[in-house]
Structures are given as C-alpha cells and as structure tokens.
Design a protein around this motif. Structure first.
Motif, PDB file in Angstrom:
ATOM      1  N   CYS A  93    -115.047  18.409 -46.666  1.00  0.00           N
ATOM      2  CA  CYS A  93    -114.130  18.065 -47.760  1.00  0.00           C
ATOM      3  C   CYS A  93    -114.165  19.085 -48.901  1.00  0.00           C
ATOM      4  CB  CYS A  93    -114.445  16.672 -48.297  1.00  0.00           C
ATOM      5  SG  CYS A  93    -114.105  15.330 -47.118  1.00  0.00           S
ATOM      6  N   PHE A  95    -116.184  19.630 -51.315  1.00  0.00           N
ATOM      7  CA  PHE A  95    -116.746  19.273 -52.610  1.00  0.00           C
ATOM      8  C   PHE A  95    -118.003  20.119 -52.855  1.00  0.00           C
ATOM      9  CE2 PHE A  95    -115.015  14.878 -51.455  1.00  0.00           C
ATOM     10  CZ  PHE A  95    -113.791  15.136 -52.050  1.00  0.00           C
ATOM     11  N   CYS A 118    -111.095  12.110 -47.293  1.00  0.00           N
ATOM     12  CA  CYS A 118    -111.975  12.767 -48.277  1.00  0.00           C
ATOM     13  C   CYS A 118    -111.848  12.120 -49.654  1.00  0.00           C
ATOM     14  CB  CYS A 118    -111.630  14.244 -48.383  1.00  0.00           C
ATOM     15  SG  CYS A 118    -112.140  15.245 -46.976  1.00  0.00           S
ATOM     16  N   GLY A 119    -112.989  11.831 -50.269  1.00  0.00           N
ATOM     17  CA  GLY A 119    -112.997  11.255 -51.606  1.00  0.00           C
ATOM     18  C   GLY A 119    -112.973   9.756 -51.651  1.00  0.00           C
ATOM     19  N   SER A 199    -110.973  15.898 -56.734  1.00  0.00           N
ATOM     20  CA  SER A 199    -112.076  14.972 -56.461  1.00  0.00           C
ATOM     21  C   SER A 199    -112.067  13.887 -57.528  1.00  0.00           C
ATOM     22  CB  SER A 199    -113.414  15.703 -56.441  1.00  0.00           C
ATOM     23  OG  SER A 199    -113.694  16.248 -57.712  1.00  0.00           O
ATOM     24  N   THR A 201    -111.133  10.845 -56.837  1.00  0.00           N
ATOM     25  CA  THR A 201    -109.917  10.069 -56.582  1.00  0.00           C
ATOM     26  C   THR A 201    -110.214   8.600 -56.309  1.00  0.00           C
ATOM     27  OG1 THR A 201    -109.992  10.618 -54.224  1.00  0.00           O
ATOM     28  CG2 THR A 201    -108.751  12.105 -55.660  1.00  0.00           C
ATOM     29  N   SER A 298    -114.849  18.975 -57.885  1.00  0.00           N
ATOM     30  CA  SER A 298    -114.030  19.663 -56.929  1.00  0.00           C
ATOM     31  C   SER A 298    -114.676  20.976 -56.500  1.00  0.00           C
ATOM     32  CB  SER A 298    -112.676  19.928 -57.527  1.00  0.00           C
ATOM     33  OG  SER A 298    -112.467  19.142 -58.641  1.00  0.00           O
TER      34      SER A 298
END
Length: 305
Positions: A93, A95, A118-119, A199, A201, A298
């Motif tokens: 993802c 991150f 993702c997230g 990110s 989210t 992020s």
C-alpha cells in the motif's frame, strides 16, 4: 473493542527475535502444508463464503449516511485463517514509516485487487482475543479468507507457537475516531504525469479527482497497484483534490502542489458515529468510547506507467 497495549520489551531482546524467526519458519511450513482455502459457516446471514471477496459488500457505492440516521450497518463476517510474518517497510500500500510494533494485515491477491482495501481496517477474532488491524499489504501465498498479520497483531489473538489459527473477521466501516487525511505527491510527478497517495482514510477509497485550484473541470485519477492515484497531463498545479470513499463520504483538499513530502490536510472523510436519540425522560448520555487506531501517513512507491 478492548485492546491490550503492546509491551515493546517483549520484542527488543535479540534472543526473542531469534525465537520469533524460528517460529515464523515453522509457521510458514504449516501454512504451505495447508493450501486449501478455509470454509465459512453460512447459516448466519451476516457471514459469507471465504472464497467470496470480503470487501465486496464494503466496496459497493452507497449514499452518504445522514448525521441524524442510525449508525453504520454491520459488515459481513468471514471465517478464515491467520498466520504471521516479519513485518518490514515497503508494504504494497506504499505507506511509509509505519511503526514496527503496529497492528497490520496483508490480504490475498484476490482480495487485495488493485490496492482497493488499502487504508481500511479489519476486526479480527482469534482463539485468545481480538485485534483491529490496518490493511497495508498483499499476501501472494494466501487464499481468500487467509490473512497475514504482523507479529504484534498476531500476538493479540493467538500464541506465536500456534503458527496458523482459525479466525473470524470483518471490514470496519467508519472506524472511530475519524482519522485525519494525509497525502503525498510522488517525487517524480510533473505537469506531464501526476501521482498522489492518501492515507488516514479509515474506509477504502472509491474515487480521487483533481482540478486546477480556483476552478475547472474535475478529472478522475487512476488507482494503481502501489496505491497511488495518477493522471497524465495534469498540468503544473496547484490542484484541488476531491476524495470519495466507498460509502460516498467525501473530502475536498485545496492547494496541492507538485512538491513531494507528506502533508496533513486537517480534513476527515466522515464525521463519526451519530449521537443516540434522547430518551423520553432526559438523562445524561455517556460519551461513546473511541477505538484506538494505529497511526499512519502517506508515502512514496514505484509503478509508474
């Protein structure tokens, strides 16, 4: 949900990390000898087959929840299996700088798709307890319904010596408290090709669009396997971005430039759980307890077309 803080002393001694490494090898061996996907208990209407994407329900677009309505409906429950792996940076993802002792999970390639989950978070129940884990990675060796947990997350639900354990899990909708949105522009972005990562989210994202700051036509970005959203011919910027999750919640972010680096937005995709209605006889209403969330920001990645 009850959470037990991780005692980091258990993960700092060299001899214990060696033991964890040996257990990880044993766990991997057990996993490889059990390749068949797990089976779900289907009588309960909230449960679905592990061979069906657990995110299918969560990824279906919905009308935003009004502030006066009741809370989010329960997500489907899946019965499956979990193992653990030695978590490191460089997750699928993208991150960056995730704390090494955080609660993370990787999903099968089929469920991971084009980085759609993702997230988001999973609530996972195991033999010894439960944990809420952030989806950050893809597990190529996993079948649908099989999860790869960070060591810290696995120890909340089972003993490391177990290797592979039966679990039940579901996607969390609108995890509390609502996290703050962060973004990062990919370092090689330019007016010819622009990519951005989000990110914080809480829920999976459905759509990201940008336009020149001050007005103009919104242009949808394409989601990549590295979790970046990209667009060719975006122009020199600055841009405004419109971020929409799978439930229709939306946030607008202004003044995005081509300068790389993690940026906090001060925005949230959703506002949190609605207040309970007042009883007929007025009396104090206790504040809801906020569930702790692992923090993340992020990142940078690869996969430029």
């Amino acid at each position: 949900m009850h959470r037990i803080p991780i005692d980091q002393r258990h993960f700092r001694s060299g001899w214990l990390w060696s033991a964890v490494g040996l257990i990880a090898i044993a766990g991997a061996a057990v996993w490889l000898t059990r390749p068949e996907p797990p089976h779900c208990d289907t009588p309960n209407a909230l449960e679905q087959s592990a061979s069906t994407n657990v995110l299918a329900h969560s990824l279906t677009p919905r009308t935003p929840v009004a502030a006066s309505s009741i809370g989010p409906s329960p997500q489907p429950v899946v019965s499956g299996q979990a193992r653990f792996y030695s978590f490191s940076q460089g997750v699928s993802c993208s991150f960056p700088a995730l704390p090494m002792d955080g609660f993370y999970v990787g999903m099968s390639t089929q469920e991971f798709g084009i980085a759609e989950p993702c997230g988001a978070y999973l609530d996972i129940e195991g033999p010894n307890g439960d944990v809420r884990a952030l989806i950050v990675d893809r597990c190529p060796a996993c079948a649908p319904g099989q999860l790869d947990l960070s060591v810290a997350a696995f120890t909340q639900i089972a003993d490391l010596s177990d290797g592979v354990v039966p679990i039940r899990y579901r996607v969390v909708r609108d995890p509390e408290p609502p996290p703050e949105l962060f973004y990062q522009v990919k370092p090689d972005s330019s007016g010819a090709w622009f990519a951005i990562l989000f990110s914080g989210t809480g829920n999976p994202l459905r759509e990201v669009a940008i336009r020149p700051s001050g007005g103009g036509t919104w242009r949808n970005l394409t989601h990549g396997m590295d979790n970046y959203w990209s667009l060719s011919g975006a122009g020199p910027g600055p841009f405004d971005a419109r971020v929409t999750d799978v439930h229709g919640d939306r946030a607008d972010i202004v003044g995005i430039t081509l300068q790389p680096g993690v940026r906090a937005t001060g925005a949230h995709l959703y506002s949190g759980a609605p207040a309970a209605p007042e009883p007929a006889q007025p009396q104090p209403i206790p504040s809801p307890t906020a569930a702790a969330q692992p923090s993340t920001s992020s990142s940078s990645a690869n996969c430029r077309p």
